[in-house]
Design a protein around this motif. Structure first.
Motif, mmCIF file in Angstrom:
data_model
loop_
_atom_site.group_PDB
_atom_site.id
_atom_site.type_symbol
_atom_site.label_atom_id
_atom_site.label_comp_id
_atom_site.label_asym_id
_atom_site.label_seq_id
_atom_site.Cartn_x
_atom_site.Cartn_y
_atom_site.Cartn_z
ATOM 1 N N THR A 156 2.971 -8.248 68.739
ATOM 2 C CA THR A 156 3.824 -7.297 69.456
ATOM 3 C C THR A 156 5.275 -7.755 69.388
ATOM 4 O OG1 THR A 156 2.000 -6.822 70.971
ATOM 5 C CG2 THR A 156 4.198 -6.126 71.668
ATOM 6 N N TYR A 157 6.137 -6.802 69.027
ATOM 7 C CA TYR A 157 7.575 -7.046 68.967
ATOM 8 C C TYR A 157 8.274 -6.218 70.041
ATOM 9 C CZ TYR A 157 7.072 -9.193 64.327
ATOM 10 O OH TYR A 157 6.733 -10.015 63.284
ATOM 11 N N LEU A 158 9.286 -6.819 70.658
ATOM 12 C CA LEU A 158 10.178 -6.078 71.545
ATOM 13 C C LEU A 158 11.502 -5.963 70.804
ATOM 14 C CD1 LEU A 158 10.960 -4.721 74.204
ATOM 15 C CD2 LEU A 158 11.447 -6.991 75.134
ATOM 16 N N ILE A 159 11.910 -4.718 70.581
ATOM 17 C CA ILE A 159 13.125 -4.425 69.824
ATOM 18 C C ILE A 159 14.135 -3.809 70.785
ATOM 19 C CG2 ILE A 159 14.049 -3.078 67.896
ATOM 20 C CD1 ILE A 159 11.091 -3.239 66.745
ATOM 21 N N ASP A 160 15.366 -4.303 70.761
ATOM 22 C CA ASP A 160 16.370 -3.801 71.700
ATOM 23 C C ASP A 160 16.985 -2.477 71.239
ATOM 24 O OD1 ASP A 160 18.412 -4.358 69.853
ATOM 25 O OD2 ASP A 160 19.203 -6.071 70.984
ATOM 26 N N GLU A 161 17.900 -1.968 72.062
ATOM 27 C CA GLU A 161 18.519 -0.667 71.819
ATOM 28 C C GLU A 161 19.311 -0.604 70.518
ATOM 29 O OE1 GLU A 161 18.235 -1.312 76.323
ATOM 30 O OE2 GLU A 161 18.677 -2.531 74.562
ATOM 31 N N GLY A 200 13.025 2.564 80.296
ATOM 32 C CA GLY A 200 13.708 3.001 79.077
ATOM 33 C C GLY A 200 13.085 2.516 77.789
ATOM 34 N N ALA A 201 11.790 2.230 77.836
ATOM 35 C CA ALA A 201 11.106 1.710 76.648
ATOM 36 C C ALA A 201 10.149 2.739 76.056
ATOM 37 C CB ALA A 201 10.339 0.438 77.002
ATOM 38 N N VAL A 202 10.004 2.665 74.745
ATOM 39 C CA VAL A 202 9.074 3.488 73.986
ATOM 40 C C VAL A 202 7.969 2.556 73.488
ATOM 41 C CG1 VAL A 202 8.841 4.853 71.880
ATOM 42 C CG2 VAL A 202 10.915 5.022 73.231
ATOM 43 N N ARG A 237 16.887 4.306 68.268
ATOM 44 C CA ARG A 237 18.083 3.546 68.657
ATOM 45 C C ARG A 237 18.532 4.030 70.030
ATOM 46 N NH1 ARG A 237 19.876 1.307 63.754
ATOM 47 N NH2 ARG A 237 18.212 -0.187 63.558
ATOM 48 N N GLY A 238 18.995 3.093 70.844
ATOM 49 C CA GLY A 238 19.409 3.443 72.200
ATOM 50 C C GLY A 238 18.292 3.245 73.211
ATOM 51 N N LYS A 239 17.078 2.971 72.724
ATOM 52 C CA LYS A 239 15.934 2.695 73.602
ATOM 53 C C LYS A 239 15.319 1.360 73.204
ATOM 54 C CE LYS A 239 14.590 7.399 74.577
ATOM 55 N NZ LYS A 239 13.529 8.342 74.747
ATOM 56 N N LYS A 240 14.679 0.730 74.159
ATOM 57 C CA LYS A 240 13.890 -0.454 73.845
ATOM 58 C C LYS A 240 12.584 0.032 73.235
ATOM 59 C CE LYS A 240 15.743 -3.218 77.565
ATOM 60 N NZ LYS A 240 15.892 -2.898 78.967
ATOM 61 N N VAL A 241 12.102 -0.685 72.237
ATOM 62 C CA VAL A 241 10.863 -0.301 71.566
ATOM 63 C C VAL A 241 9.861 -1.449 71.652
ATOM 64 C CG1 VAL A 241 9.791 0.362 69.369
ATOM 65 C CG2 VAL A 241 12.061 1.235 69.955
ATOM 66 N N ILE A 242 8.678 -1.122 72.152
ATOM 67 C CA ILE A 242 7.563 -2.064 72.094
ATOM 68 C C ILE A 242 6.751 -1.613 70.891
ATOM 69 C CG2 ILE A 242 5.448 -2.842 73.208
ATOM 70 C CD1 ILE A 242 7.074 -2.293 75.878
ATOM 71 N N LEU A 243 6.810 -2.426 69.848
ATOM 72 C CA LEU A 243 6.131 -2.123 68.594
ATOM 73 C C LEU A 243 4.945 -3.067 68.490
ATOM 74 C CD1 LEU A 243 6.237 -0.530 65.881
ATOM 75 C CD2 LEU A 243 7.600 -2.430 64.990
ATOM 76 N N ASN A 266 -1.693 -8.153 76.981
ATOM 77 C CA ASN A 266 -0.443 -7.808 76.317
ATOM 78 C C ASN A 266 0.390 -6.718 77.015
ATOM 79 O OD1 ASN A 266 0.688 -6.235 73.374
ATOM 80 N ND2 ASN A 266 1.416 -8.223 74.062
ATOM 81 N N PRO A 267 -0.217 -5.607 77.477
ATOM 82 C CA PRO A 267 0.598 -4.577 78.127
ATOM 83 C C PRO A 267 1.346 -5.096 79.367
ATOM 84 C CG PRO A 267 -1.493 -3.660 77.465
ATOM 85 C CD PRO A 267 -1.595 -5.146 77.269
ATOM 86 N N GLU A 268 0.656 -5.852 80.216
ATOM 87 C CA GLU A 268 1.295 -6.408 81.420
ATOM 88 C C GLU A 268 2.378 -7.409 81.035
ATOM 89 O OE1 GLU A 268 2.180 -6.483 85.301
ATOM 90 O OE2 GLU A 268 0.636 -5.200 84.462
ATOM 91 N N GLN A 269 2.080 -8.215 80.017
ATOM 92 C CA GLN A 269 3.048 -9.205 79.509
ATOM 93 C C GLN A 269 4.330 -8.491 79.053
ATOM 94 O OE1 GLN A 269 1.849 -10.728 75.698
ATOM 95 N NE2 GLN A 269 3.176 -12.524 75.826
ATOM 96 N N MET A 270 4.183 -7.397 78.313
ATOM 97 C CA MET A 270 5.348 -6.688 77.779
ATOM 98 C C MET A 270 6.118 -5.990 78.898
ATOM 99 S SD MET A 270 5.301 -7.731 74.819
ATOM 100 C CE MET A 270 6.795 -6.926 74.294
ATOM 101 N N LEU A 271 5.432 -5.509 79.910
ATOM 102 C CA LEU A 271 6.118 -4.920 81.056
ATOM 103 C C LEU A 271 7.001 -5.968 81.720
ATOM 104 C CD1 LEU A 271 6.177 -2.124 82.292
ATOM 105 C CD2 LEU A 271 4.304 -2.812 83.794
ATOM 106 N N GLY A 272 6.473 -7.184 81.835
ATOM 107 C CA GLY A 272 7.236 -8.302 82.391
ATOM 108 C C GLY A 272 8.461 -8.646 81.544
ATOM 109 N N GLU A 273 8.332 -8.521 80.237
ATOM 110 C CA GLU A 273 9.447 -8.827 79.341
ATOM 111 C C GLU A 273 10.608 -7.836 79.485
ATOM 112 O OE1 GLU A 273 9.900 -11.485 77.572
ATOM 113 O OE2 GLU A 273 7.909 -12.324 77.882
ATOM 114 N N LEU A 274 10.301 -6.652 79.958
ATOM 115 C CA LEU A 274 11.347 -5.637 80.131
ATOM 116 C C LEU A 274 12.196 -5.912 81.379
ATOM 117 C CD1 LEU A 274 9.387 -2.408 79.200
ATOM 118 C CD2 LEU A 274 11.145 -3.545 77.844
ATOM 119 N N GLY A 275 11.686 -6.781 82.257
ATOM 120 C CA GLY A 275 12.446 -7.167 83.449
ATOM 121 C C GLY A 275 12.324 -6.195 84.585
#
Length: 151
Positions: A121-126, A62-64, A27-33, A142-151
């Motif tokens: 792949t799920y992106l979970i917020d803080e 700030g992502a795990v 909690r408090g971090k973004k999680v790429i699961l 997928n890794p590049e895609q998820m990096l883009g999703e983090l903004g």
């Protein structure tokens, strides 16, 4: 696949070193699961190495990164060591998280039907909410895609 906006199911699973991890501790971090079928297979290795290459960028944002498969702890340890993976791999041989996240599904390959992990792949917020969900992702992209999703 779980719906965007819903609370991500908590779980407790061992990592590649046998240490226990719960989703709630992030909690408090973004999680790429990300859920993947099997250690040391071509697609899964591309995906894991892609996350490894971009790992400093994920931490800067700030992502795990947490990878989950039904492989056992020993398999994850070999996979981590072989490719120098800097992130946590979670062993889920009992399918607890895999089923909670609805990624254990019927698959077809060469005319055979079987149950397996659909690469998701799920992106979970803080706050522990699912903000993005991608099913049947392309392992190499997928890794590049998820990096883009983090903004």
């Amino acid at each position: 696949m779980l719906e965007i906006g819903t609370k991500a199911p908590d779980f407790t699973l061992p990592d590649q070193n046998g240490n226990m991890h719960s989703l709630s501790e992030y909690r408090g971090k973004k999680v790429i699961l990300y859920f993947y079928p099997k250690d040391n297979t071509a697609g899964c290795t591309k995906q894991a190495c892609g996350f490894a290459e971009r790992y400093p960028q994920f931490t800067e944002k700030g992502a795990v990164v947490l990878g989950v498969s039904k492989d056992r702890v020993a398999s994850h340890k070999k996979f981590e060591e072989k490719y120098g993976l800097p992130f946590t791999l979670l062993a889920d041989p009992e399918l607890a998280a895999i089923q909670a996240y609805d990624v254990w599904q019927e698959k077809k390959n060469y005319g055979k039907t079987y149950m397996g992990v659909v690469r998701t792949t799920y992106l979970i917020d803080e706050n522990g909410k699912i903000v993005k969900a991608f099913e049947k992702v392309k392992a190499a992209d997928n890794p590049e895609q998820m990096l883009g999703e983090l903004g």
